[in-house]
Design an enzyme around this catalytic site. Structure first.
Site, mmCIF file in Angstrom:
data_model
loop_
_atom_site.group_PDB
_atom_site.id
_atom_site.type_symbol
_atom_site.label_atom_id
_atom_site.label_comp_id
_atom_site.label_asym_id
_atom_site.label_seq_id
_atom_site.Cartn_x
_atom_site.Cartn_y
_atom_site.Cartn_z
ATOM 1 N N PHE A 19 91.990 -24.641 -6.243
ATOM 2 C CA PHE A 19 92.292 -25.129 -4.896
ATOM 3 C C PHE A 19 90.998 -25.068 -4.085
ATOM 4 C CE2 PHE A 19 93.316 -24.852 -0.440
ATOM 5 C CZ PHE A 19 94.208 -25.901 -0.292
ATOM 6 N N ASP A 32 82.934 -21.238 -4.789
ATOM 7 C CA ASP A 32 83.768 -21.413 -3.602
ATOM 8 C C ASP A 32 84.251 -20.031 -3.176
ATOM 9 O OD1 ASP A 32 85.746 -21.845 -1.722
ATOM 10 O OD2 ASP A 32 86.613 -23.562 -2.748
ATOM 11 N N LYS A 92 86.637 -20.134 6.624
ATOM 12 C CA LYS A 92 87.702 -19.236 7.061
ATOM 13 C C LYS A 92 87.185 -18.076 7.902
ATOM 14 C CE LYS A 92 91.071 -20.598 3.579
ATOM 15 N NZ LYS A 92 91.846 -21.460 4.479
#
Length: 416
Positions: free
Chosen positions: A157, A242, A271
Site C-alpha cells: 500500500f 516507503d 504523515k
C-alpha cells in the site's frame, strides 16, 4: 459541551439535529462514500484522547495511521503553526522563503541524507520518488527511453493515485479504475529470491515498505531488507523505502529500516512529518539521485510552503533528541508482550514493532470490524484492516497506564 461556532452556523444543521446522528447523517448525505468510519463524531482532542460532540472521551489507539505520532495538538507543534500563521503561509516555489532552506537542511541532517524534495501527501511523495527513479534510470543508468521498470512487493500500500494502484495487488484498490500505468513488476513480499529473479538491465528501483501497514502490519523475515539492499547494490538498482507509516519513530528507531541496519537510496516520508496539523511529505535521499531533477520538471504549488516547513521543523526538533524513539521502543515492548499473551486465546498472531501492532483475530472469532465496534463502546478508538486484522498504533505520547487501558479494552473486546 458547547459546540463551536462552526457547528452552530452550519446551515444544514438548522433543524437542530446537532447530535452525533445528525452529523453522521450529514456526512452520509453530502460526502462521497469512500470510507466506512466508525459511528463517532469527534469534536475536540488533546494528547492521546479525543472527545465527541456529546462530550464522551475516547482513547485514540490509531493515531491517524501514524500521522498523529506526537498526539493531538502537541503544544510545540501548535505553537509553531500559530507563529507561522501570523507571518506567511504560502509563497509557492516561485520565490524563496525563510523556512524552506532550514527545513530541508534539518530534515536531511535528521535522516542522514543529502537532499530533500518537499511535497504534501504521502502518495505525492511516492509518485515523486517513482519519477525520480525513472529519470535516474534514463540519465544515469542508461536504460532505454520509456523502458524502465520498478519492482514492487505484493500486498503493498503506497497510496491511491492511478499510477500507485496500477501496481497494487488489492482488488478493492484496483477494480474499475483501469487502464493502469505500465512499468511495474510485483513479487511476493519477503521473498528475496523472487525479487532477484525479476531484476533486469531495465530495472530502475525496488520500492518496498519495511513493514507493510495496510496489509496488516506485516514484518518481513529477518534479513530480507538486507537482501533487498544487496540485490540493489549488485545490480545497480535504487532501493526506495516507503517509511510514510513506519518511519519517524513509529517502530522505535527513526526508520523501520534501522532495525536491520539498512540504508535506502531514497526514503518517502509523510504523515507524522506534518504533526497531525497539515499534510507534509518529503522524498529524501542522496544528491546523486535526487539531483537529476531540473527546474520545471517536477513541482507542487503547496509543496514546501512556509507553514508546512515551520511545522515540519518543529517535528524535527521533537525527534532530534531520540526521546520519542525511546518511548516507542520501551512502550512497544510492553504492548507486544501483553498482546502476545492473547495468542491462542482468540488471537492467531500479533505482528509489528514498536508502538505498532497487527492483531490477527483467530478463525471462528469476531471480525476485526466487530472488534473495532466493541472497542468504540468501551471508549477506545481502533480500526480494522481487511477482515481479520485489528491495527493498533497509539500516539507515541501515550502513557503506560493509558496503554494498558487500551490493551485491557482489546482483551475485553476480543473475548466478548
Amino acid at each position: 459541551m458547547t459546540l463551536t461556532a462552526d457547528h452552530r452556523d452550519t446551515p444544514a444543521m438548522a433543524d437542530g439535529q446537532r447530535s452525533a446522528a445528525g452529523f453522521i447523517a450529514l456526512d452520509e448525505r453530502w460526502s462521497t462514500h469512500n470510507y466506512h468510519p466508525l459511528p463517532v463524531v469527534i469534536a475536540e482532542a488533546e494528547g492521546a484522547w479525543v472527545t465527541d460532540v456529546d462530550g464522551e472521551r475516547y482513547l485514540d489507539f490509531l493515531a491517524g495511521y501514524s500521522a498523529l505520532n506526537f498526539g493531538h495538538r502537541h503544544p510545540a507543534l501548535v505553537a509553531a503553526a500559530v507563529a507561522q500563521l501570523g507571518r506567511v503561509t504560502l509563497t509557492s516555489r516561485a520565490f524563496h522563503h525563510d523556512q524552506l532552506g532550514p527545513y530541508c537542511a534539518e530534515l536531511a541532517e535528521l535522516t542522514g541524507t543529502e537532499m530533500v524534495l518537499p511535497m504534501n501527501s504521502g502518495a505525492e511523495a511516492v509518485e515523486s520518488a517513482l519519477k525520480v527513479a525513472r529519470k535516474w534510470a534514463y540519465r544515469v543508468k542508461g536504460v532505454p527511453a520509456d523502458a524502465a521498470e520498478i519492482v514492487v512487493a505484493g500486498s503493498n500500500f503506497h497510496g491511491r493515485t492511478t499510477t500507485i494502484i496500477s501496481f497494487s495487488t488489492d482488488p478493492v484498490a484496483r477494480n474499475d479504475f483501469g487502464p493502469f500505468t505500465p512499468g511495474f513488476v510485483a513479487v511476493k513480499y519477503g521473498d528475496a529470491e523472487a525479487l532477484e529473479s525479476v531484476i533486469t538491465d531495465r530495472t530502475a528501483a525496488v520500492l518496498v515498505e519495511p513493514i507493510q501497514g495496510e496489509a496488516g502490519v506485516v514484518v518481513p523475515p529477518a534479513g530480507y531488507l538486507r537482501d533487498v539492499r544487496r540485490i540493489c547494490d549488485e545490480n545497480g538498482v535504487l532501493m526506495i523505502a516507503d517509511e510514510i507509516q513506519s518511519g519517524l519513530a513509529r517502530t522505535g528507531p527513526l526508520f523501520a529500516l534501522d532495525h536491520e541496519g539498512v540504508r535506502a537510496d531514497i526514503y518517502t516520508l509523510g504523515k507524522a512529518l506534518g504533526g497531525g496539523i497539515l499534510p507534509v511529505s518529503a522524498v529524501v535521499g542522496s544528491r546523486s539521485v535526487l539531483g537529476v531533477l531540473r527546474p520545471g520538471e517536477h513541482g507542487s504549488t503547496f509543496g514546501g510552503n512556509p507553514l508546512a516547513c515551520a511545522v515540519g521543523r518543529a517535528v524535527i526538533r521533537l525527534l532530534a533528541p531520540g526521546t520519542f524513539q525511546d518511548r516507542s521502543r520501551v512502550l512497544g515492548e510492553h504492548l507486544h508482550a501483553r498482546l502476545g499473551d492473547l495468542v491462542g486465546h482468540g488471537v492467531a498472531e500479533v505482528r509489528g514493532r514498536g508502538l505498532w501492532a497487527g492483531v490477527e483475530i483467530a478463525p471462528g472469532g469476531p471480525t476485526a470490524r466487530q472488534v473495532s465496534e466493541r472497542l468504540l463502546r468501551l471508549g477506545v478508538l481502533c480500526k480494522e484492516t481487511h477482515d481479520t486484522t485489528l491495527r493498533v498504533a497509539p500516539p507515541l505520547v501515550i502513557t503506560k497506564d493509558e496503554l494498558d487501558h487500551g490493551i485491557d479494552a482489546i482483551i475485553a473486546a476480543i473475548r466478548a
